[in-house]
Design a protein around this motif. Structure first.
Motif: not given
Length: 338
Positions: A69-79, A129-130, A211-214, A226-228
């Motif tokens: 099974a191959i899943f595909a998604g896009n990420h805002g951090v790519a900008a 994610i930033c 930003l997210h660690g805590p 942190l994922g996608g």
């Protein structure tokens, strides 16, 4: 079919993991001891056969039904300029998968795997994610359940893969959050970024962790923040496979990163997984060590798409062919153990 109704259901599924069939492992080991070869002479092929026996509940496990099974998604951090390719390539590659023209199509056919392609809201990238959590709680659940829906009972072996421009950056963030270390410990060149791109990746991971660690207090929350979508889908598939006693082949850095938050919360999640290969991506060897998984292959691959797992599936098939097909000492009329 496994479904996570809410985050509490996901947490319960991760907390209560089924174990392999001990009696099947014992029966399989007894057969191994009678095969016409010196004990242990097939090395890890023997270990693979016992591993598969435990999860399939059979003395002679099979590889008749392999699924990919191959899943595909896009990420805002790519900008942030962290990939050598634009996000539009994700959609273009999904079309290539569906047309049968990608590496995974050829490799899945070669190992006899039934291949499914699952695009996840490609026109709606995750948040950067930033600046914000990648997904809302509902979006993360949807992605987890998309992965779980790809797993069916009775599958002999499953592997998952991904396509998502810039997804090595959230994968690195997941690893750093789960197992510690600084952002440079986990980032690599991915699709082939230059030094400036590598520096931007390191900066993005560091900002995301700050930003997210805590707030990453559970596997679910870590994946959500942190994922996608494609990464969460792989995590959902891996967890669903465990509850259906389906053995898994983990592909490269990103599919292994999908399991990192789960392993941080419950290290036993890796018990139904084989690591297909150690990829050329910088953080993968470190990640496999943290997961306590020993890769089957070292081929310097870094494509993703489940490609390394498709190659390793041939190793699994060989292990099971030897285990099921060899004669015992009695059958071959060979006197005594070799």
């Amino acid at each position: 079919m496994i479904r996570f109704e809410d985050r509490a259901a996901f947490d319960r599924a991760l907390d209560r993991l089924p174990e392999p069939d001990g009696s099947a492992i014992e029966a399989s080991a007894a057969r191994q001891a009678q095969l016409t070869k010196p004990a242990g002479s097939l090395g890890r092929l023997e270990e693979i056969a016992l591993f598969m026996a435990g999860w399939q509940g059979r003395e002679r496990p099979r590889a008749d039904r392999i699924r990919a099974a191959i899943f595909a998604g896009n990420h805002g951090v790519a900008a942030r300029g962290i990939s050598a390719f634009p996000p539009a390539v994700t959609t273009q590659m999904v079309a290539n998968f569906q047309a049968g023209g990608a590496a995974i199509n050829a490799l899945a056919a070669s190992c006899g795997a039934e291949l499914s392609i699952v695009p996840l809201d490609l026109d709606r990238p995750t948040a950067d994610i930033c600046e914000a959590p990648a997904m809302s709680e509902a979006e993360c659940l949807d992605a987890l359940n998309a992965g779980a829906a790809a797993v069916t009972a009775g599958t002999d072996l499953l592997f998952v893969g991904e396509m998502g421009i810039a997804n090595t950056t959230p994968a690195a963030a997941l690893c750093a959050q789960s197992f510690g270390g600084l952002s440079p410990d986990w980032i690599g060149r991915g699709t082939g970024v230059d030094d400036n791109g590598l520096a931007r990746k390191a900066d993005a991971v560091a900002k995301a962790l700050a930003l997210h660690g805590p707030h990453c207090t559970s596997a679910f929350e870590t994946l959500r923040r942190l994922g996608g979508r494609e990464i969460a889908a792989m995590a959902g598939a891996i967890l669903a496979a465990r509850h259906l006693s389906v053995p898994m082949l983990l592909d490269g850095f990103i599919s292994s990163a999908a399991i990192a938050p789960l392993a941080r919360d419950n290290p036993a999640i890796t018990a139904h997984c084989l690591a297909a290969h150690n990829s050329a991506e910088t953080g993968h060897a470190r990640l496999l060590q943290a997961l306590r998984l020993k890769p089957l292959l070292q081929l310097d691959m870094r494509l993703g798409e489940g490609s390394g797992a498709a190659v390793a599936a041939q190793i699994v098939r060989s292990a099971l062919a030897a285990h099921a097909g060899m004669a015992t000492f009695a059958e071959a009329a060979v006197a005594g153990a070799l």
